[in-house]
Design a protein around this motif. Sequence first.
Motif, PDB file in Angstrom:
ATOM      1  N   LYS A   2       0.848  -1.189   0.000  1.00  0.00           N
ATOM      2  CA  LYS A   2       0.000   0.000   0.000  1.00  0.00           C
ATOM      3  C   LYS A   2       0.881   1.236   0.000  1.00  0.00           C
ATOM      4  O   LYS A   2       1.609   1.492   0.950  1.00  0.00           O
ATOM      5  CB  LYS A   2      -0.929  -0.013   1.213  1.00  0.00           C
ATOM      6  CG  LYS A   2      -1.968  -1.119   1.178  1.00  0.00           C
ATOM      7  CD  LYS A   2      -2.919  -1.018   2.357  1.00  0.00           C
ATOM      8  CE  LYS A   2      -4.001  -2.090   2.276  1.00  0.00           C
ATOM      9  NZ  LYS A   2      -4.948  -2.004   3.413  1.00  0.00           N
ATOM     10  N   PHE A   3       0.804   1.996  -1.094  1.00  0.00           N
ATOM     11  CA  PHE A   3       1.639   3.175  -1.261  1.00  0.00           C
ATOM     12  C   PHE A   3       0.829   4.447  -1.017  1.00  0.00           C
ATOM     13  O   PHE A   3      -0.343   4.541  -1.394  1.00  0.00           O
ATOM     14  CB  PHE A   3       2.227   3.218  -2.668  1.00  0.00           C
ATOM     15  CG  PHE A   3       3.144   2.065  -2.982  1.00  0.00           C
ATOM     16  CD1 PHE A   3       4.442   2.058  -2.520  1.00  0.00           C
ATOM     17  CD2 PHE A   3       2.697   0.980  -3.724  1.00  0.00           C
ATOM     18  CE1 PHE A   3       5.295   0.998  -2.800  1.00  0.00           C
ATOM     19  CE2 PHE A   3       3.533  -0.085  -4.008  1.00  0.00           C
ATOM     20  CZ  PHE A   3       4.830  -0.073  -3.551  1.00  0.00           C
ATOM     21  N   LYS A  76       2.896  -6.533   3.644  1.00  0.00           N
ATOM     22  CA  LYS A  76       2.971  -7.985   3.525  1.00  0.00           C
ATOM     23  C   LYS A  76       3.862  -8.451   2.383  1.00  0.00           C
ATOM     24  O   LYS A  76       4.484  -9.506   2.466  1.00  0.00           O
ATOM     25  CB  LYS A  76       1.564  -8.555   3.362  1.00  0.00           C
ATOM     26  CG  LYS A  76       0.699  -8.405   4.607  1.00  0.00           C
ATOM     27  CD  LYS A  76      -0.671  -9.015   4.401  1.00  0.00           C
ATOM     28  CE  LYS A  76      -1.525  -8.875   5.661  1.00  0.00           C
ATOM     29  NZ  LYS A  76      -2.888  -9.444   5.474  1.00  0.00           N
ATOM     30  N   ASP A  77       3.925  -7.687   1.297  1.00  0.00           N
ATOM     31  CA  ASP A  77       4.706  -8.144   0.138  1.00  0.00           C
ATOM     32  C   ASP A  77       5.976  -7.327  -0.051  1.00  0.00           C
ATOM     33  O   ASP A  77       6.419  -7.103  -1.172  1.00  0.00           O
ATOM     34  CB  ASP A  77       3.841  -8.091  -1.136  1.00  0.00           C
ATOM     35  CG  ASP A  77       4.492  -8.851  -2.293  1.00  0.00           C
ATOM     36  OD1 ASP A  77       5.174  -9.862  -2.029  1.00  0.00           O
ATOM     37  OD2 ASP A  77       4.340  -8.419  -3.446  1.00  0.00           O
ATOM     38  N   LEU A  78       6.565  -6.867   1.059  1.00  0.00           N
ATOM     39  CA  LEU A  78       7.772  -6.044   0.954  1.00  0.00           C
ATOM     40  C   LEU A  78       8.907  -6.815   0.279  1.00  0.00           C
ATOM     41  O   LEU A  78       9.590  -6.281  -0.597  1.00  0.00           O
ATOM     42  CB  LEU A  78       8.208  -5.574   2.338  1.00  0.00           C
ATOM     43  CG  LEU A  78       9.409  -4.632   2.366  1.00  0.00           C
ATOM     44  CD1 LEU A  78       9.110  -3.337   1.614  1.00  0.00           C
ATOM     45  CD2 LEU A  78       9.815  -4.327   3.811  1.00  0.00           C
ATOM     46  N   GLY A  80       8.710  -9.291  -1.823  1.00  0.00           N
ATOM     47  CA  GLY A  80       8.397  -9.428  -3.246  1.00  0.00           C
ATOM     48  C   GLY A  80       8.617  -8.143  -4.011  1.00  0.00           C
ATOM     49  O   GLY A  80       9.087  -8.165  -5.156  1.00  0.00           O
ATOM     50  N   PHE A  81       8.315  -7.007  -3.389  1.00  0.00           N
ATOM     51  CA  PHE A  81       8.516  -5.725  -4.064  1.00  0.00           C
ATOM     52  C   PHE A  81       9.998  -5.446  -4.271  1.00  0.00           C
ATOM     53  O   PHE A  81      10.410  -4.972  -5.331  1.00  0.00           O
ATOM     54  CB  PHE A  81       7.872  -4.599  -3.261  1.00  0.00           C
ATOM     55  CG  PHE A  81       7.935  -3.262  -3.936  1.00  0.00           C
ATOM     56  CD1 PHE A  81       7.236  -3.021  -5.109  1.00  0.00           C
ATOM     57  CD2 PHE A  81       8.708  -2.236  -3.406  1.00  0.00           C
ATOM     58  CE1 PHE A  81       7.302  -1.784  -5.750  1.00  0.00           C
ATOM     59  CE2 PHE A  81       8.772  -0.993  -4.027  1.00  0.00           C
ATOM     60  CZ  PHE A  81       8.072  -0.781  -5.201  1.00  0.00           C
ATOM     61  N   PHE A  82      10.822  -5.764  -3.269  1.00  0.00           N
ATOM     62  CA  PHE A  82      12.259  -5.563  -3.435  1.00  0.00           C
ATOM     63  C   PHE A  82      12.827  -6.499  -4.510  1.00  0.00           C
ATOM     64  O   PHE A  82      13.724  -6.101  -5.272  1.00  0.00           O
ATOM     65  CB  PHE A  82      12.996  -5.769  -2.111  1.00  0.00           C
ATOM     66  CG  PHE A  82      13.103  -4.523  -1.280  1.00  0.00           C
ATOM     67  CD1 PHE A  82      13.828  -3.432  -1.724  1.00  0.00           C
ATOM     68  CD2 PHE A  82      12.473  -4.429  -0.053  1.00  0.00           C
ATOM     69  CE1 PHE A  82      13.934  -2.272  -0.975  1.00  0.00           C
ATOM     70  CE2 PHE A  82      12.561  -3.280   0.710  1.00  0.00           C
ATOM     71  CZ  PHE A  82      13.292  -2.205   0.242  1.00  0.00           C
ATOM     72  N   LYS A  83      12.324  -7.711  -4.592  1.00  0.00           N
ATOM     73  CA  LYS A  83      12.759  -8.620  -5.655  1.00  0.00           C
ATOM     74  C   LYS A  83      12.414  -8.036  -7.020  1.00  0.00           C
ATOM     75  O   LYS A  83      13.210  -8.121  -7.981  1.00  0.00           O
ATOM     76  CB  LYS A  83      12.108  -9.992  -5.479  1.00  0.00           C
ATOM     77  CG  LYS A  83      12.664 -10.798  -4.313  1.00  0.00           C
ATOM     78  CD  LYS A  83      11.962 -12.150  -4.198  1.00  0.00           C
ATOM     79  CE  LYS A  83      12.552 -12.983  -3.074  1.00  0.00           C
ATOM     80  NZ  LYS A  83      11.864 -14.292  -2.924  1.00  0.00           N
ATOM     81  N   TYR A  84      11.239  -7.444  -7.118  1.00  0.00           N
ATOM     82  CA  TYR A  84      10.810  -6.792  -8.362  1.00  0.00           C
ATOM     83  C   TYR A  84      11.751  -5.641  -8.719  1.00  0.00           C
ATOM     84  O   TYR A  84      12.165  -5.497  -9.884  1.00  0.00           O
ATOM     85  CB  TYR A  84       9.373  -6.287  -8.172  1.00  0.00           C
ATOM     86  CG  TYR A  84       8.937  -5.227  -9.150  1.00  0.00           C
ATOM     87  CD1 TYR A  84       8.570  -5.545 -10.459  1.00  0.00           C
ATOM     88  CD2 TYR A  84       8.862  -3.891  -8.747  1.00  0.00           C
ATOM     89  CE1 TYR A  84       8.158  -4.564 -11.353  1.00  0.00           C
ATOM     90  CE2 TYR A  84       8.453  -2.906  -9.635  1.00  0.00           C
ATOM     91  CZ  TYR A  84       8.104  -3.246 -10.922  1.00  0.00           C
ATOM     92  OH  TYR A  84       7.702  -2.272 -11.795  1.00  0.00           O
ATOM     93  N   LEU A  85      12.130  -4.838  -7.722  1.00  0.00           N
ATOM     94  CA  LEU A  85      13.045  -3.717  -7.976  1.00  0.00           C
ATOM     95  C   LEU A  85      14.402  -4.216  -8.463  1.00  0.00           C
ATOM     96  O   LEU A  85      15.003  -3.615  -9.373  1.00  0.00           O
ATOM     97  CB  LEU A  85      13.224  -2.884  -6.705  1.00  0.00           C
ATOM     98  CG  LEU A  85      12.000  -2.110  -6.200  1.00  0.00           C
ATOM     99  CD1 LEU A  85      12.323  -1.419  -4.875  1.00  0.00           C
ATOM    100  CD2 LEU A  85      11.548  -1.072  -7.234  1.00  0.00           C
TER     101      LEU A  85
END
Length: 227
Positions: A2-3, A76-78, A80-85
Motif C-alpha cells: 500500500k503506497f 505484507k509483500d515487501l 516481493g517488491f524488493f525482488k521486483y526492484l
Amino acid sequence: MKFGGIQRTSTIDFPKKLSCVVFTLGCDLDCFYCHNRELIENGEEISQKDIKLFLEKRKGLLEGVVVSGGEATLQKDLLGFFKYLKKLGYATKLDSNGQNIEIIKKLVESKVVDYFAIDLKATEDKYINVCGKNANYKKTSETINYLLENNCDFEVRTTLYPGITKNDLVSIAKNFGTLPLWRFNYFHMPETFKKEDLKRLRGKALIKYDMIKIKKDLIEFQKNIEI
C-alpha cells in the motif's frame, strides 16, 4: 503493498545515487514530531500499478529506489517488491524504524536490499514517551546490532526533536559498537500534528551550532558522525 506517495527524484536519500522515494502507508509508531503523519492517518492510497509503471519508465534513468514510510516493514509483500526492484536493475534502500527485525533478517538473507537506514529515535527510557505506546527501544537496538554483525551497508539516523539533549545523544552513542554512519536530522515543524503535542513541538531543538560543539563528545564513542 500500500503506497501513499512518491518523490520522483532525489539526490540526498540514497548515498551517491540518483533515486526516487516511494512511501508506504501505515506505521506502528506514533512519534510526536512525525513529518509524514498523513501516511499514518487517513492517507490516500496510490495504486501499485501506477507505482510500477513509473518505475519501469524510469529504468535506466534513476539508479536507485528508496522504500520509506510510514513503516515499510508492515507491508505484507515487501520482500516481493524488493525482488521486483532488483529485477528492474535498481539499487535498493530501505528506511525503517527497526522494530520488525524478522522482516529485516529476511531482506538481508535474500540479498535484495543494498542499503538500510534505521531510525533510532531516543534513549531507551524516553522511547515510549517520544514514539508512542508501541515503541520498543530493544527491538531497534537488536536490529542495529544484527546489521553490524552481518556487515550490512547501513546508517543510523536520529532526528533532533525538541527536548533531546547532549546527554541523550552521548547515552545513545555509548550503547553500540562503531556504527558505519550516524546521521542527524534537524527538526522542522511538521505541517500536521496532534494538538496535544503543540507545546512539545515548540520546545527548544538542537541546531547545527549546538551539534558542532557536541560532536567532540560523541566522537569519543562514535567516530562516523554526520552533522
